[in-house]
Design an enzyme around this catalytic site. Sequence first.
Site, PDB file in Angstrom:
ATOM      1  N   GLU A 190      -3.616   0.921  -6.111  1.00 23.12           N
ATOM      2  CA  GLU A 190      -2.565  -0.036  -6.600  1.00 23.12           C
ATOM      3  C   GLU A 190      -2.376   0.017  -8.160  1.00 23.12           C
ATOM      4  O   GLU A 190      -3.131   0.814  -8.802  1.00 23.12           O
ATOM      5  CB  GLU A 190      -3.184  -1.618  -6.426  1.00 23.12           C
ATOM      6  CG  GLU A 190      -3.320  -1.826  -5.010  1.00 23.12           C
ATOM      7  CD  GLU A 190      -1.989  -2.085  -4.093  1.00 23.12           C
ATOM      8  OE1 GLU A 190      -0.964  -1.871  -4.766  1.00 23.12           O
ATOM      9  OE2 GLU A 190      -2.134  -2.310  -2.993  1.00 23.12           O
ATOM     10  N   CYS A 250       0.865  -1.113  -0.036  1.00 21.61           N
ATOM     11  CA  CYS A 250      -0.015  -0.146  -0.074  1.00 21.61           C
ATOM     12  C   CYS A 250       0.862   1.161   0.088  1.00 21.61           C
ATOM     13  O   CYS A 250       1.573   1.504   0.959  1.00 21.61           O
ATOM     14  CB  CYS A 250      -0.758  -0.258   1.145  1.00 21.61           C
ATOM     15  SG  CYS A 250      -2.103   1.319   1.411  1.00 21.61           S
TER      16      CYS A 250
END
Length: 237
Positions: free
Chosen positions: A106, A2
Site C-alpha cells: 500500500e 490491492c
Amino acid sequence: MCGRYTLMVDQTTLEDRFDARVSNASGEPESITPRYNMAPGQQLPVVMDDAPDTIQHLEWGLVPSWADDDSGGLINARAESIAEKPSFREAYERRRCLVPADGFYEWVETESGKQPYRVSFEDDRVFAMAGLWERWEPATTQTGLDAFGGGVDDATDTGPLETFTIVTTEPNDLVSELHHRMAVILEPENEREWLTADDPQALLEPYPADELRAYPVSKAVNDPSTDDPSVVEPLES
C-alpha cells in the site's frame, strides 16, 4: 485497494500449502518462481473453484464475460457490492478463487511523495486472498463472403482469456493508517468455504490487525519491472 503483492515461497512450499499442483488448464505441469512485485496485467497463480487441486496462472484484471473487448481489467472488487454489481455478480455466484500471497503493498502520501509499505504476517507465511475469476471470449467477426453466410469465420481471435480480481473490504486498524481499503485475507479453515459456499459474504471481513505488520520499503517497488528481493527489505530508519 490491492494493486501489488508478493509470493516469495518456492513451488514445493506453495503446492504443499494449498494441497494443489501447479499446472495449466490442460493438466500439464508448470513451474513458478518467487515473486516480489506482482502487478496487474501479469499471469499470476490462483486456485480456482472448479479445479481446487490445481494452481493455474490467470491474468490479474478481471474482464467480464459480456465485455466488448478485453481492455480495462478490474483488479479489485468491493466486498460490499460484488453480489449486485454486474461486473462481478455472476463470478461471485459461480467463479471464485484463492489468490496466494505472503504480503501486499500500500502507498501513503508523504511530503516527499507516495511511500510504499508492505503488509504481511510477522513470519511471512503464505495466505489466501479472496478472488473472483472470469472467462472472456472474443466475438467472432465475419468478412467477405462470410457476411452472406458463404465463407469461414475470420480467425483473428486468440481464444478465451481467463482473468481474476482480488476482493477488498474495510481496512483493519493497521491498514487504515495506510489506505481506506484492504484485501480480504481468508482464514485457512475458511478457504474451501469461499470456493464452495452458496453465499460466503460473511467471510469478507477485515483480518485482525494484531497478527499483521506493516513496514516501509524502497520506492523501487513502484516500477513493476523491479522484481527482486531488495524491494521487500525494510527501509533503514
